[in-house]
Design an enzyme around this catalytic site. Structure first.
Site, short mmCIF file in Angstrom:
data_model
loop_
_atom_site.label_atom_id
_atom_site.label_comp_id
_atom_site.label_asym_id
_atom_site.label_seq_id
_atom_site.Cartn_x
_atom_site.Cartn_y
_atom_site.Cartn_z
N GLU A 1 0.83 -1.21 0.00
CA GLU A 1 0.00 0.00 0.00
C GLU A 1 0.86 1.26 0.00
OE1 GLU A 1 -2.99 -0.17 -0.63
OE2 GLU A 1 -3.80 -2.06 0.14
N GLU B 1 -19.75 -6.24 -2.10
CA GLU B 1 -18.35 -6.60 -2.20
C GLU B 1 -18.16 -7.95 -2.90
OE1 GLU B 1 -14.09 -6.34 -1.15
OE2 GLU B 1 -15.75 -4.99 -1.67
N GLU C 1 -13.03 0.02 -8.78
CA GLU C 1 -12.76 -0.84 -9.94
C GLU C 1 -13.79 -0.70 -11.05
OE1 GLU C 1 -10.55 -2.11 -6.50
OE2 GLU C 1 -12.73 -1.99 -6.74
N THR D 1 -1.66 1.19 -10.23
CA THR D 1 -2.87 0.53 -9.73
C THR D 1 -3.63 1.37 -8.72
OG1 THR D 1 -3.70 -1.62 -8.95
CG2 THR D 1 -1.80 -0.69 -7.78
#
Length: 473
Positions: A42, A305, A364, A450
């Site tokens: 991260e 999710e 996404e 990303t």
């Protein structure tokens, strides 16, 4: 801020960054921190990527200086037998920490863009070597059993630990960076392109399914030595239609016309006779349709999710999308390919059950909508993005920020008390870009990491190839 023209706010943020100290503090107050462990993965994609992108967009030296400082602080994470990075750092001791002896594909192979671009900017070989070592490890993976890079790796020897494969959580960006490294470095790294195409060949023939009644196209995990499909889809996997669209939009035609040269015998049986570029684009559209339906089917207008799909039955007993596509190609009468049609919810037939009703403000789906709009020019993706934005405003906005939802099945279903940084860096950024008529970072000149931080496309110079010992692909 730069992309949105928020100059005053950007200058305030730059002043804050200039005073930032990334040195891990061993202060007593660290004991009060809720989580002592800081993720390398991260930190690399968010902080390092963000600093490098800010430098690329502004040419302000402070961002490159801080990126180089941060990379030096993170360097001990790579001190493993394989060169794959460890999980992260303990903020109380300042030492690297592991969560066991393994790392997921995403954790160990999602920093190559950041370190290669940092090497390009600083001229420091150690940065390039860390990126290159990850690819060296991946080159050694025997794909004869898995067909694509598996999910888990030993940190000491770099070898895969099982045969499970996925494009969802824990794997996603590892596959994403195969294509994006090829694009970032001027479409010269043939191995990363070959691995990307091999991955998509395997996905096309083994991991894409259609539900039996509604015909939803989805991508699922494959478990272990029995190669068992999970018949489920994560929101995290909804980046994949965008990745396919990006490939179609940016790769030269001969990549697709020559794709058959990389087919295995079983892939040739299913893929030969199809236009590979068209197959990639239809798969992107169909997966994008399902990701949209995960939003549109819910009362809140926002996605769960995780969903579990109905098992395959007739008329396509295998459930594989490539088999349904082949049948459509032989017997179709002008209709759209299976899985790509609009799939409104009728008679409450979903063809799936919701396994996790939380919505975590994830990016996404809107990322894929942006890339699908760029690849197709179809305004439908912008219209759907606007509907999602309106749902965010209605359900997730608070007086001070935006909050994840506890239950997407109802309106006003409760909120969590946090806002992840990726909501600003990715979700809102892709929505903003989706509604612009002129793109400030065109995809033929920039590549997003990303975490949606754009890096400019470059080619290694002869001097850099010599200094970094970069071999010709």
């Amino acid at each position: 801020m730069l992309l949105m023209g928020l100059t005053e706010q950007f200058e305030r943020a730059m002043a804050f960054v200039s005073q930032s100290d990334f040195t891990i503090q061993r202060a007593q107050s660290a004991k009060l921190h809720m989580n002592r462990e800081v993720s390398f993965f991260e930190t690399a994609i968010r902080y390092l990527g963000g600093l490098l992108s800010a430098y690329a967009l502004s040419n302000e030296a402070v961002f490159l200086q801080k990126a180089d400082e941060l990379a030096s602080i993170l360097a001990p994470a790579f001190d493993t037998g394989s060169g794959f990075p460890r999980f992260g750092f303990d903020i109380l001791t300042g030492l690297p920490v592991d969560r066991g002896i393994s790392g997921s594909l995403a954790e160990v192979a999602s920093c190559q863009l950041e370190y290669a671009y940092l090497a390009r900017l600083t001229g420091k070989k150690e940065h390039y070597d860390r990126s290159a070592k990850i690819f060296d490890n991946l080159r050694q993976v025997n794909l004869s059993e898995t067909g694509m890079l598996p999910k888990s790796y030993g940190l000491m020897n770099g070898e895969p630990l099982d045969r499970s494969i996925s494009v969802g959580g824990g794997s996603d960006s590892g596959h994403e960076y195969l294509l994006k490294y090829y694009l970032l470095t001027g479409q010269k790294d043939d191995w990363s392109l070959d691995m990307y195409m091999r991955t998509i060949n395997h996905v096309m023939t083994k991991m894409l399914y259609v539900t039996p009644r509604r015909g939803l196209l989805y991508i699922t995990d494959i478990y272990g030595f029995r190669d068992t499909p999970a018949y489920r889809m994560e929101h995290l996997s909804c980046f994949f239609p965008g990745l396919l669209a990006l490939g179609v939009h940016t790769l030269p035609p001969d990549v697709f016309s020559n794709a058959h040269k990389g087919f295995t015998p079983s892939q040739a049986e299913k893929l030969s006779g199809h236009d590979v570029r068209d197959l990639h684009m239809w798969a992107a559209i169909g997966l994008g349709e399902t990701c949209w339906r995960m939003y549109a089917d819910e009362a809140s207008g926002l996605s769960p999710e995780l969903i579990a799909m109905r098992f395959p039955t007739a008329p396509v007993p295998s459930g594989l999308w490539v088999d349904a596509f082949t049948d459509w190609k032989v017997n179709g009468t002008g209709s759209l390919p299976p899985g790509t049609e609009d799939k409104p919810l009728m008679d409450n037939v979903r063809d799936y059950e919701v396994s996790n009703r939380n919505y975590y403000l994830r990016p996404e789906t809107v990322e894929s909508m942006y890339l699908l709009w760029k690849a197709t020019g179809d305004e439908l993706w912008r219209d759907r993005g606007w509907v999602i934005f309106e749902a965010l405003e209605k359900e997730a906005r608070t007086e001070v920020a935006y909050a994840p939802l506890k239950n997407v099945a109802v309106t006003d279903g409760g909120q969590h008390d946090d806002m992840p940084s990726f909501f600003l860096a990715e979700t809102l950024k892709y929505l903003y870009l989706l509604f612009l008529d002129e793109d400030p970072v065109p995809l033929d000149k920039w590549v997003y990491n990303t975490e949606a931080h754009p890096f400019p496309i470059f080619e290694w110079s002869s001097l850099e190839k010599s200094n970094f010992n970069i071999s010709e692909s």
